[in-house]
Design a protein around this motif. Structure first.
Motif, mmCIF file in Angstrom:
data_model
loop_
_atom_site.group_PDB
_atom_site.id
_atom_site.type_symbol
_atom_site.label_atom_id
_atom_site.label_comp_id
_atom_site.label_asym_id
_atom_site.label_seq_id
_atom_site.Cartn_x
_atom_site.Cartn_y
_atom_site.Cartn_z
ATOM 1 N N ARG A 1 0.825 -1.209 0.000
ATOM 2 C CA ARG A 1 0.000 0.000 0.000
ATOM 3 C C ARG A 1 0.856 1.255 0.000
ATOM 4 N NH1 ARG A 1 -5.513 -0.102 1.103
ATOM 5 N NH2 ARG A 1 -5.196 2.136 0.836
ATOM 6 N N SER A 2 2.009 1.168 0.630
ATOM 7 C CA SER A 2 2.891 2.329 0.647
ATOM 8 C C SER A 2 3.460 2.576 -0.757
ATOM 9 C CB SER A 2 3.942 2.030 1.707
ATOM 10 O OG SER A 2 5.006 2.796 1.578
ATOM 11 N N GLN A 3 3.772 1.496 -1.472
ATOM 12 C CA GLN A 3 4.236 1.658 -2.867
ATOM 13 C C GLN A 3 3.146 2.289 -3.731
ATOM 14 O OE1 GLN A 3 5.197 -2.325 -4.034
ATOM 15 N NE2 GLN A 3 7.291 -2.224 -3.252
ATOM 16 N N VAL A 4 1.924 1.780 -3.580
ATOM 17 C CA VAL A 4 0.810 2.313 -4.384
ATOM 18 C C VAL A 4 0.577 3.788 -4.041
ATOM 19 C CG1 VAL A 4 -1.656 2.112 -4.914
ATOM 20 C CG2 VAL A 4 -0.289 0.053 -4.577
ATOM 21 N N ALA A 5 0.611 4.098 -2.737
ATOM 22 C CA ALA A 5 0.380 5.491 -2.328
ATOM 23 C C ALA A 5 1.456 6.400 -2.919
ATOM 24 C CB ALA A 5 0.363 5.584 -0.805
ATOM 25 N N GLY A 6 2.705 5.929 -2.927
ATOM 26 C CA GLY A 6 3.795 6.729 -3.499
ATOM 27 C C GLY A 6 3.573 6.953 -4.990
ATOM 28 N N PHE A 7 3.144 5.913 -5.673
ATOM 29 C CA PHE A 7 2.875 5.999 -7.115
ATOM 30 C C PHE A 7 1.739 7.001 -7.380
ATOM 31 C CE2 PHE A 7 0.121 4.655 -10.586
ATOM 32 C CZ PHE A 7 0.997 4.538 -11.645
ATOM 33 N N LEU A 8 0.659 6.892 -6.617
ATOM 34 C CA LEU A 8 -0.488 7.782 -6.839
ATOM 35 C C LEU A 8 -0.134 9.226 -6.495
ATOM 36 C CD1 LEU A 8 -3.345 5.495 -5.457
ATOM 37 C CD2 LEU A 8 -2.880 6.052 -7.848
ATOM 38 N N ASP A 9 0.670 9.373 -5.468
ATOM 39 C CA ASP A 9 1.116 10.707 -5.091
ATOM 40 C C ASP A 9 1.896 11.345 -6.244
ATOM 41 O OD1 ASP A 9 0.730 12.153 -2.774
ATOM 42 O OD2 ASP A 9 2.891 12.165 -2.377
ATOM 43 N N ALA A 10 2.769 10.555 -6.832
ATOM 44 C CA ALA A 10 3.609 11.081 -7.919
ATOM 45 C C ALA A 10 2.779 11.425 -9.156
ATOM 46 C CB ALA A 10 4.684 10.050 -8.273
ATOM 47 N N LYS B 1 -6.387 4.073 3.729
ATOM 48 C CA LYS B 1 -7.791 4.149 3.307
ATOM 49 C C LYS B 1 -8.266 2.820 2.717
ATOM 50 C CE LYS B 1 -6.896 7.464 0.274
ATOM 51 N NZ LYS B 1 -6.808 8.351 -0.943
ATOM 52 N N PRO B 2 -9.573 2.611 2.641
ATOM 53 C CA PRO B 2 -10.089 1.355 2.081
ATOM 54 C C PRO B 2 -9.501 1.083 0.693
ATOM 55 C CG PRO B 2 -11.865 2.616 3.076
ATOM 56 C CD PRO B 2 -10.652 3.500 3.107
ATOM 57 N N VAL B 3 -9.259 -0.176 0.420
ATOM 58 C CA VAL B 3 -8.566 -0.529 -0.823
ATOM 59 C C VAL B 3 -9.363 -0.097 -2.056
ATOM 60 C CG1 VAL B 3 -9.474 -2.911 -0.944
ATOM 61 C CG2 VAL B 3 -7.222 -2.369 -1.920
ATOM 62 N N VAL B 4 -10.692 -0.145 -1.948
ATOM 63 C CA VAL B 4 -11.529 0.280 -3.076
ATOM 64 C C VAL B 4 -11.262 1.751 -3.407
ATOM 65 C CG1 VAL B 4 -13.923 0.735 -3.764
ATOM 66 C CG2 VAL B 4 -13.344 -1.431 -2.685
ATOM 67 N N CYS B 5 -11.090 2.571 -2.383
ATOM 68 C CA CYS B 5 -10.813 4.000 -2.611
ATOM 69 C C CYS B 5 -9.435 4.185 -3.243
ATOM 70 C CB CYS B 5 -10.841 4.767 -1.300
ATOM 71 S SG CYS B 5 -12.356 4.590 -0.385
ATOM 72 N N GLU B 6 -8.468 3.457 -2.727
ATOM 73 C CA GLU B 6 -7.101 3.631 -3.240
ATOM 74 C C GLU B 6 -7.024 3.326 -4.732
ATOM 75 O OE1 GLU B 6 -4.708 5.271 -2.208
ATOM 76 O OE2 GLU B 6 -3.169 4.054 -1.245
ATOM 77 N N PHE B 7 -7.822 2.373 -5.166
ATOM 78 C CA PHE B 7 -7.713 1.958 -6.568
ATOM 79 C C PHE B 7 -8.761 2.603 -7.468
ATOM 80 C CE2 PHE B 7 -4.737 -0.915 -4.814
ATOM 81 C CZ PHE B 7 -3.862 -1.177 -5.846
ATOM 82 N N PHE C 1 0.270 0.754 -13.066
ATOM 83 C CA PHE C 1 -0.951 0.721 -12.263
ATOM 84 C C PHE C 1 -1.684 -0.609 -12.458
ATOM 85 C CE2 PHE C 1 -5.354 2.158 -11.156
ATOM 86 C CZ PHE C 1 -5.092 2.383 -9.825
ATOM 87 N N GLU C 2 -1.654 -1.113 -13.691
ATOM 88 C CA GLU C 2 -2.282 -2.424 -13.948
ATOM 89 C C GLU C 2 -1.563 -3.511 -13.154
ATOM 90 O OE1 GLU C 2 -5.139 -2.861 -15.508
ATOM 91 O OE2 GLU C 2 -5.175 -0.699 -15.793
ATOM 92 N N VAL C 3 -0.235 -3.391 -13.062
ATOM 93 C CA VAL C 3 0.528 -4.369 -12.274
ATOM 94 C C VAL C 3 0.092 -4.295 -10.808
ATOM 95 C CG1 VAL C 3 2.840 -4.959 -11.412
ATOM 96 C CG2 VAL C 3 2.533 -4.356 -13.823
ATOM 97 N N PHE C 4 -0.046 -3.083 -10.293
ATOM 98 C CA PHE C 4 -0.501 -2.940 -8.903
ATOM 99 C C PHE C 4 -1.879 -3.587 -8.706
ATOM 100 C CE2 PHE C 4 2.264 1.063 -8.300
ATOM 101 C CZ PHE C 4 3.199 0.379 -7.541
ATOM 102 N N LYS C 5 -2.750 -3.420 -9.700
ATOM 103 C CA LYS C 5 -4.096 -4.003 -9.565
ATOM 104 C C LYS C 5 -4.019 -5.528 -9.450
ATOM 105 C CE LYS C 5 -6.643 -0.999 -12.541
ATOM 106 N NZ LYS C 5 -7.689 -0.857 -13.488
ATOM 107 N N GLU C 6 -3.100 -6.099 -10.204
ATOM 108 C CA GLU C 6 -2.933 -7.564 -10.135
ATOM 109 C C GLU C 6 -2.387 -7.975 -8.770
ATOM 110 O OE1 GLU C 6 -3.878 -10.092 -12.177
ATOM 111 O OE2 GLU C 6 -4.964 -8.400 -13.064
ATOM 112 N N ILE C 7 -1.392 -7.230 -8.290
ATOM 113 C CA ILE C 7 -0.805 -7.562 -6.979
ATOM 114 C C ILE C 7 -1.865 -7.445 -5.881
ATOM 115 C CG2 ILE C 7 0.946 -6.924 -5.262
ATOM 116 C CD1 ILE C 7 2.657 -5.878 -7.595
ATOM 117 N N LYS C 8 -2.718 -6.450 -6.011
ATOM 118 C CA LYS C 8 -3.789 -6.255 -5.014
ATOM 119 C C LYS C 8 -4.596 -7.540 -4.805
ATOM 120 C CE LYS C 8 -7.570 -4.506 -6.392
ATOM 121 N NZ LYS C 8 -8.786 -3.809 -6.804
#
Ligand code: SF4
Length: 205
Positions: A41-50, A122-128, A149-156
């Motif tokens: 989640r920290s990786q995803v948050a960093g990606f979305l932040d960027a 935050k809830p995973v649905v919101c993050e994605f 982002f597609e890769v993150f969705k698969e990892i999720k």
């Protein structure tokens, strides 16, 4: 309180009560179990932040639109509540309990405050969730970012999708085995997800 608020409050209080009664060793085991997910989640948050922070702040949050944080519109999994409680302190969780009962904005998500979302994770649905406009602006000329982002969705799915035993299921089981039951335990009680679990279990037996 409407039914949505009531079930959110009930789940949060249940989680807080049980976590508060655990031994240090048991709490440590739970925290160790969510460590990989927290890293993810920290990786995803960093990606979305960027890629999205400027777009979302400018377009939505500053103008108080916060279109993706709509009233009673999000699904929170029981595991979302557990993960967030494990990384929050009492004050954080008191603020969430208060917000559930006294939403800041009658037309928006009950967890949205003046300062933004009250959840630490935050809830995973919101993050994605990405609205079309933000997605087009961020990914339009950046296919590599879209691919990531597609890769993150698969990892999720490795944490949330019960076609194999996953963290979200284990967290529900942890509470179920201690006598807790919540309508947010979708992995066990929603018809679609429990069917996936049953198919998996019959394939294994
Ligand atoms: S939980 Fe947080 S991110 Fe999700 S809709 Fe509510 S305020 Fe927005």
């Amino acid at each position: 309180m409407n039914a949505y608020q009531a079930e959110q409050l009930e789940a949060l209080r249940m989680v807080r009560q049980l976590l508060g009664a655990l031994s240090e060793a048991e709490a440590g085991t739970l925290k160790a179990d969510i460590a990989d997910y927290r890293r993810f989640r920290s990786q995803v948050a960093g990606f979305l932040d960027a890629h999205f922070k400027d777009i979302c702040t400018e377009k939505c949050f500053s103008s108080r639109l916060s279109a993706c944080c709509s009233k009673n519109g999000i699904i929170t999994f029981f595991a979302d509540v557990v993960v967030n409680a494990l990384v929050s302190d009492d004050e954080d969780l008191d603020r969430i309990e208060w917000a559930i009962q006294n939403p800041a904005n009658a037309f928006k998500c009950i967890f949205l405050s003046e300062g933004g979302c009250l959840w630490r994770i935050k809830p995973v649905v919101c993050e994605f969730f990405l609205c079309d406009e933000a997605e087009n602006r961020a990914f339009g000329d950046n296919p590599e970012a879209k691919k990531q982002f597609e890769v993150f969705k698969e990892i999720k799915k490795h944490f949330t999708w019960p076609d194999k035993p996953v963290l979200f299921e284990r967290l529900e089981e942890f509470f179920l085995s201690r006598g807790c039951r919540s309508s947010l335990m979708y992995i066990h009680f929603s018809p679609g997800l429990s069917r996936i679990r049953q198919n998996r279990n019959s394939a294994l037996s």
